[in-house]
Structures are given as C-alpha cells and as structure tokens.
Design a protein around this motif. Structure first.
Motif, PDB file in Angstrom:
ATOM      1  N   TYR A  22       0.957  -1.276  -0.044  1.00  0.00           N
ATOM      2  CA  TYR A  22      -0.021   0.153   0.113  1.00  0.00           C
ATOM      3  C   TYR A  22       0.743   1.136  -0.059  1.00  0.00           C
ATOM      4  O   TYR A  22       0.289   2.263  -0.214  1.00  0.00           O
ATOM      5  CB  TYR A  22      -0.957  -0.073   1.391  1.00  0.00           C
ATOM      6  CG  TYR A  22      -1.974   1.254   1.119  1.00  0.00           C
ATOM      7  CD1 TYR A  22      -2.961   1.385   0.335  1.00  0.00           C
ATOM      8  CD2 TYR A  22      -1.546   2.350   2.369  1.00  0.00           C
ATOM      9  CE1 TYR A  22      -3.890   2.400   0.456  1.00  0.00           C
ATOM     10  CE2 TYR A  22      -2.304   3.404   2.122  1.00  0.00           C
ATOM     11  CZ  TYR A  22      -3.398   3.332   1.287  1.00  0.00           C
ATOM     12  OH  TYR A  22      -4.207   4.632   1.312  1.00  0.00           O
ATOM     13  N   LEU A  24       3.038   4.563  -0.719  1.00  0.00           N
ATOM     14  CA  LEU A  24       3.452   5.321  -2.010  1.00  0.00           C
ATOM     15  C   LEU A  24       4.977   5.511  -1.952  1.00  0.00           C
ATOM     16  O   LEU A  24       5.633   5.971  -1.054  1.00  0.00           O
ATOM     17  CB  LEU A  24       2.607   6.701  -1.581  1.00  0.00           C
ATOM     18  CG  LEU A  24       1.165   6.700  -1.754  1.00  0.00           C
ATOM     19  CD1 LEU A  24       0.780   7.938  -1.681  1.00  0.00           C
ATOM     20  CD2 LEU A  24       0.790   6.354  -3.062  1.00  0.00           C
ATOM     21  N   SER A  28       5.382   7.699  -7.330  1.00  0.00           N
ATOM     22  CA  SER A  28       3.932   7.475  -7.199  1.00  0.00           C
ATOM     23  C   SER A  28       3.329   8.863  -6.607  1.00  0.00           C
ATOM     24  O   SER A  28       2.213   9.277  -6.968  1.00  0.00           O
ATOM     25  CB  SER A  28       3.210   6.312  -6.792  1.00  0.00           C
ATOM     26  OG  SER A  28       3.752   6.276  -5.440  1.00  0.00           O
ATOM     27  N   SER A  29       4.088   9.248  -5.608  1.00  0.00           N
ATOM     28  CA  SER A  29       3.530  10.456  -5.152  1.00  0.00           C
ATOM     29  C   SER A  29       3.855  11.758  -5.654  1.00  0.00           C
ATOM     30  O   SER A  29       2.873  12.687  -6.020  1.00  0.00           O
ATOM     31  CB  SER A  29       4.201  10.887  -3.608  1.00  0.00           C
ATOM     32  OG  SER A  29       5.649  10.926  -3.949  1.00  0.00           O
ATOM     33  N   TRP A  31       3.658  11.698  -9.127  1.00  0.00           N
ATOM     34  CA  TRP A  31       2.645  11.680 -10.176  1.00  0.00           C
ATOM     35  C   TRP A  31       1.233  11.702  -9.786  1.00  0.00           C
ATOM     36  O   TRP A  31       0.456  12.741 -10.214  1.00  0.00           O
ATOM     37  CB  TRP A  31       2.505  10.026 -10.685  1.00  0.00           C
ATOM     38  CG  TRP A  31       3.454   9.899 -11.759  1.00  0.00           C
ATOM     39  CD1 TRP A  31       4.537   8.954 -11.474  1.00  0.00           C
ATOM     40  CD2 TRP A  31       3.788  10.381 -12.916  1.00  0.00           C
ATOM     41  NE1 TRP A  31       5.463   8.939 -12.551  1.00  0.00           N
ATOM     42  CE2 TRP A  31       5.028   9.917 -13.628  1.00  0.00           C
ATOM     43  CE3 TRP A  31       2.978  11.376 -13.636  1.00  0.00           C
ATOM     44  CZ2 TRP A  31       5.260  10.216 -14.771  1.00  0.00           C
ATOM     45  CZ3 TRP A  31       3.496  11.548 -14.928  1.00  0.00           C
ATOM     46  CH2 TRP A  31       4.695  11.259 -15.550  1.00  0.00           C
ATOM     47  N   SER A  32       1.106  11.549  -8.474  1.00  0.00           N
ATOM     48  CA  SER A  32      -0.264  11.872  -7.754  1.00  0.00           C
ATOM     49  C   SER A  32      -0.480  13.356  -7.387  1.00  0.00           C
ATOM     50  O   SER A  32      -1.482  14.085  -7.518  1.00  0.00           O
ATOM     51  CB  SER A  32      -0.711  11.434  -6.313  1.00  0.00           C
ATOM     52  OG  SER A  32       0.461  11.696  -5.537  1.00  0.00           O
ATOM     53  N   MET A  33       0.797  14.276  -7.349  1.00  0.00           N
ATOM     54  CA  MET A  33       0.747  15.446  -6.989  1.00  0.00           C
ATOM     55  C   MET A  33       0.549  16.064  -8.369  1.00  0.00           C
ATOM     56  O   MET A  33      -0.237  17.133  -8.630  1.00  0.00           O
ATOM     57  CB  MET A  33       1.990  15.828  -6.519  1.00  0.00           C
ATOM     58  CG  MET A  33       2.102  15.790  -5.032  1.00  0.00           C
ATOM     59  SD  MET A  33       0.876  16.485  -3.982  1.00  0.00           S
ATOM     60  CE  MET A  33       1.364  18.279  -4.215  1.00  0.00           C
ATOM     61  N   ILE A  35      -1.163  15.062 -10.885  1.00  0.00           N
ATOM     62  CA  ILE A  35      -2.583  14.766 -11.457  1.00  0.00           C
ATOM     63  C   ILE A  35      -3.135  16.002 -10.956  1.00  0.00           C
ATOM     64  O   ILE A  35      -4.502  16.338 -11.465  1.00  0.00           O
ATOM     65  CB  ILE A  35      -3.043  13.319 -10.954  1.00  0.00           C
ATOM     66  CG1 ILE A  35      -2.269  12.501 -11.949  1.00  0.00           C
ATOM     67  CG2 ILE A  35      -4.507  13.414 -11.218  1.00  0.00           C
ATOM     68  CD1 ILE A  35      -2.570  10.812 -11.402  1.00  0.00           C
ATOM     69  N   ILE A  36      -3.025  16.551  -9.655  1.00  0.00           N
ATOM     70  CA  ILE A  36      -3.734  17.453  -9.149  1.00  0.00           C
ATOM     71  C   ILE A  36      -3.464  18.917  -9.519  1.00  0.00           C
ATOM     72  O   ILE A  36      -4.248  19.593  -9.779  1.00  0.00           O
ATOM     73  CB  ILE A  36      -3.523  17.456  -7.510  1.00  0.00           C
ATOM     74  CG1 ILE A  36      -4.110  16.117  -6.993  1.00  0.00           C
ATOM     75  CG2 ILE A  36      -4.104  18.716  -6.786  1.00  0.00           C
ATOM     76  CD1 ILE A  36      -3.740  15.972  -5.487  1.00  0.00           C
TER      77      ILE A  36
END
Length: 116
Positions: A22, A24, A28-29, A31-33, A35-36
């Motif tokens: 699970y 991050l 990946s963190s 990429w998630s930032m 995306i925002i």
C-alpha cells in the motif's frame, strides 16, 4: 451523486493502509501531485491569462479615449464622446443629440474615427 456515496464509503472502508504494497513510493507521490496540479495550471493558462489580456487591452482603450471617439456601452448604447471628466464619460446619441453620462467601467468598446 447520492447513489454513489454508499459505494464510495464502502470502498474507502475496504482500504487498509497497513496492508503490504500500500505504501506510496516517491515516484507515485510525484505523479499523484502532478494529477492534481496539472489541471489547475492548464485552467490558469487557458482561461485566466487570455481574459486578463482582454481586460488590459480594453482598459487601455478606455483610458486612451478622446473626445470624438465612438463608444458602445455594456447596455448597447452607441454614441460619440463629447466630454471626459475623471471616471465619467458624456456622449451623444442619435440624431436628436441626446447626451448621456456614464461611468468609464460601463464602456464595452471604443472605436477610433478613421483619419485620412
């Protein structure tokens, strides 16, 4: 939207942050930032920047208006400027030369007369 809320709550309850795999990772963190942040940056570039340019151009036109220029107000009145005083503009419309005084923020467009 209310139809999906129970399903979302159930799905969120099924996520176990202590489960293996699970975590991050750094990539990946990032990429998630992205995306925002990316949609916000695109919205700023596509919507806000061109509107500011149009507003600045209109403001410059209004401030450079002189007596004799044709104007169109935000209400749709058209006429020729006869007097400019601080933040008010007086213009005359129609054949009867009706004089109307408005604030400068009420001007939608300034047309310079053709000089030959």
């Amino acid at each position: 939207m209310q139809f999906f809320l129970p399903f979302l709550a159930e799905a969120a309850a099924d996520i176990d942050p202590n489960a293996p795999g699970y975590e991050l990772t750094g990539a990946s963190s990032i990429w998630s930032m992205l995306i925002i942040i990316l949609p916000l940056v695109l919205m700023y570039v596509i919507l806000i920047v061109p509107q500011r340019r149009r507003d600045k151009k209109l403001r410059d036109q209004i401030n450079s208006a002189i007596v004799g220029d044709e104007i169109v107000t935000i209400g749709g009145l058209c006429g020729k400027i006869v007097n400019i005083k601080d933040d008010e503009v007086t213009f005359e419309t129609s054949i009867e030369r009706t004089k109307v005084t408005i604030k400068k923020w009420g001007i939608k467009e300034v047309k310079k007369p053709i000089q030959s």
